[in-house]
Each structure stands twice: as C-alpha cells, then as structure tokens.
Design a protein around this motif. Structure first.
Motif, short mmCIF file in Angstrom:
data_model
loop_
_atom_site.label_atom_id
_atom_site.label_comp_id
_atom_site.label_asym_id
_atom_site.label_seq_id
_atom_site.Cartn_x
_atom_site.Cartn_y
_atom_site.Cartn_z
N PRO A 85 -14.91 -12.02 1.60
CA PRO A 85 -13.84 -12.38 0.83
C PRO A 85 -13.08 -11.18 0.28
O PRO A 85 -13.41 -9.87 0.29
N CYS A 86 -11.64 -11.20 0.47
CA CYS A 86 -10.69 -10.17 0.02
C CYS A 86 -10.58 -9.87 -1.51
O CYS A 86 -10.32 -8.56 -1.52
N ALA A 87 -10.65 -10.75 -2.17
CA ALA A 87 -10.50 -10.58 -3.71
C ALA A 87 -11.17 -9.54 -4.14
O ALA A 87 -10.59 -8.69 -5.02
N PRO A 88 -12.38 -9.27 -4.09
CA PRO A 88 -13.02 -8.04 -4.62
C PRO A 88 -12.36 -6.49 -4.29
O PRO A 88 -12.17 -5.90 -5.17
N THR A 89 -11.86 -6.40 -2.87
CA THR A 89 -11.29 -5.46 -2.66
C THR A 89 -9.91 -5.28 -3.14
O THR A 89 -9.26 -4.36 -3.62
N TRP A 90 -9.31 -6.40 -3.15
CA TRP A 90 -7.88 -6.35 -3.75
C TRP A 90 -8.01 -5.97 -5.59
O TRP A 90 -7.06 -5.35 -5.69
N TYR A 91 -8.88 -6.61 -6.13
CA TYR A 91 -8.87 -6.20 -7.34
C TYR A 91 -9.50 -4.76 -7.69
O TYR A 91 -9.03 -4.17 -8.77
N ALA A 92 -10.10 -4.41 -6.84
CA ALA A 92 -10.47 -2.69 -6.81
C ALA A 92 -9.36 -2.00 -6.73
O ALA A 92 -9.22 -0.98 -7.53
N ALA A 93 -8.38 -2.47 -5.60
CA ALA A 93 -7.23 -1.51 -5.43
C ALA A 93 -6.44 -1.80 -6.77
O ALA A 93 -5.76 -0.60 -7.20
N LEU A 94 -6.21 -2.82 -7.35
CA LEU A 94 -5.45 -3.02 -8.48
C LEU A 94 -5.87 -2.25 -9.64
O LEU A 94 -5.10 -1.42 -10.35
N ALA A 95 -7.22 -2.21 -9.74
CA ALA A 95 -7.63 -1.33 -10.79
C ALA A 95 -7.63 0.10 -10.73
O ALA A 95 -7.15 0.83 -11.82
N GLN A 96 -7.76 0.41 -9.52
CA GLN A 96 -7.68 1.97 -9.24
C GLN A 96 -6.17 2.55 -9.56
O GLN A 96 -5.67 3.47 -10.00
N GLU A 97 -5.20 1.56 -9.22
CA GLU A 97 -3.89 1.98 -9.32
C GLU A 97 -3.44 2.24 -10.86
O GLU A 97 -2.42 2.89 -11.13
N GLN A 98 -4.19 1.54 -11.68
CA GLN A 98 -3.85 1.62 -13.13
C GLN A 98 -4.06 3.14 -13.61
O GLN A 98 -3.46 3.68 -14.59
N LEU A 120 -7.49 -1.11 3.62
CA LEU A 120 -6.86 -0.21 3.03
C LEU A 120 -7.93 0.90 2.63
O LEU A 120 -7.50 1.86 2.00
N ARG A 121 -9.10 0.62 2.53
CA ARG A 121 -10.04 1.60 2.30
C ARG A 121 -10.12 2.66 3.24
O ARG A 121 -9.97 2.79 4.55
N ASP A 122 -10.63 3.83 2.69
CA ASP A 122 -10.63 5.04 3.56
C ASP A 122 -12.28 5.28 3.94
O ASP A 122 -13.09 4.26 3.60
N GLY A 178 -13.29 4.48 -0.61
CA GLY A 178 -12.30 4.48 -1.71
C GLY A 178 -10.93 3.92 -1.08
O GLY A 178 -10.95 3.27 -0.14
N PHE A 179 -9.74 4.43 -1.86
CA PHE A 179 -8.44 4.10 -1.26
C PHE A 179 -7.69 5.44 -0.95
O PHE A 179 -6.90 5.34 -0.11
N VAL A 180 -7.69 6.46 -1.75
CA VAL A 180 -6.97 7.52 -1.45
C VAL A 180 -7.66 9.17 -1.46
O VAL A 180 -7.24 9.84 -1.49
N GLY A 181 -8.96 8.70 -1.06
CA GLY A 181 -9.84 10.07 -1.06
C GLY A 181 -9.29 11.01 0.05
O GLY A 181 -9.36 12.06 0.25
N ASP A 182 -8.59 10.36 1.30
CA ASP A 182 -7.99 10.93 2.14
C ASP A 182 -6.45 11.20 2.10
O ASP A 182 -5.72 11.81 2.77
N GLY A 183 -5.98 11.05 0.89
CA GLY A 183 -4.59 11.05 0.39
C GLY A 183 -3.84 10.31 0.34
O GLY A 183 -4.11 8.99 0.93
N HIS A 184 -2.88 10.12 -0.47
CA HIS A 184 -1.84 9.04 -0.56
C HIS A 184 -1.20 8.84 0.36
O HIS A 184 -0.67 7.61 0.60
N GLU A 185 -0.81 9.65 1.25
CA GLU A 185 0.02 9.60 2.37
C GLU A 185 -0.75 8.67 3.31
O GLU A 185 -0.15 7.57 3.83
#
Length: 159
Positions: A15-28, A123-125, A129-136
């Motif tokens: 399921p994608c929802a847990p990853t989506w919610y994790a990304a949304l939470a990290q954005e905050q 989207l995970r690195d 995580g999501f941005v451990g390898d940088g935002h770019e």
C-alpha cells in the motif's frame, strides 16, 4: 525501484498510503521539501483516484497541473498555485482552478491506468527517508513520479 503487483490500486506491491502520509508529515518540518507538496499530492491522487481523498471533479485540473509542472518546472507550478489562491480569495470561492491557464494541456482521459512506472515508494532515498541524499535528488525522484503518472494516462489503457 518499487516492484509492482495488485496489492495497491496503483499496482504497487505494498500500500502507498503509509509512504504518502510519511512524506506529508516530513514536509511539515522541512520547508525545502514542502516545495514539492503539490506534485506529491496530485500524483498520489491521480494514481489512487478511487480513494476517498480524491475528488473526481478536480482530477482533470490536477492532471493538467502535473503537465504544467513537467513543462515549466517547480517554480512555475508554485507561482501558478499562489495565483490560484489569490484569485479564489478575491472571488470568494473555496476552491476552483483557472481553467484558461491550463487549457494548453491535455485533458484527463476517460480511464484509469492500472499500473505506473513509479509510485510514491520510489520517492524514498537509500536510507528509507526522503531527503537524506539532498532536496535536489528528492526533486528528481518527484519529477520521475510525476512523469510516470502523466505518461501512464497518456499512453493508453494498457499503461
């Protein structure tokens, strides 16, 4: 890259929802990551249009907005969003897209792909995580997710 099966409506193996919610939470807590909020949400909604968070009447506009992002980039997408929020505030509407601004882009086809070359899992690195390898790098993965979403709709029902 994510392996695909029938375990998620988009074809992802989990399921994608847990990853989506994790990304949304990290954005905050990460303002730089938040710059990609719109493509994250719209790609997810278009890959999962039958979930309760998706609103069918907005999907065509959302599809066109993703095309605008691919065509003109993140800065143009975010300027478009700011303009829409100001326009809606002046007009007193809760939510409406300026369809004239999106008229140059292809409309949403009348069918839903059953699989996509990328999912939100992609989207995970490397460290999960999501941005451990940088935002770019995150931005590059986001562009791939958006491209996969748009291409799946444009390439026909066999996706």
């Amino acid at each position: 890259m994510q392996q695909y099966s029938e375990n998620c409506p988009c074809g992802a193996s989990t399921p994608c929802a847990p990853t989506w919610y994790a990304a949304l939470a990290q954005e905050q807590s990460d303002r730089a990551m938040y710059a990609w909020h719109t493509p994250l949400v719209l790609a997810y909604l278009l890959q999962h249009p039958n979930e309760s968070v998706a609103r069918e009447q907005y999907l065509d506009g959302q599809f066109r907005i993703l095309q605008l992002y691919l065509d003109r980039g993140l800065a143009a997408l975010n300027r478009f969003g700011q303009t829409q929020r100001r326009r809606n505030a002046v007009q007193g509407t809760d939510f409406a897209y300026d369809t004239q601004a999106l008229a140059a882009y292809r409309p949403l086809p009348g069918w839903i792909p059953d699989r996509y070359a990328r999912s939100v899992h992609d989207l995970r690195d490397a460290d999960d995580g999501f941005v451990g390898d940088g935002h770019e790098s995150y931005g590059a993965r986001m562009a791939e997710l958006v491209r996969a979403t748009v291409d799946a709709y444009l390439n026909g029902p066999a996706g």
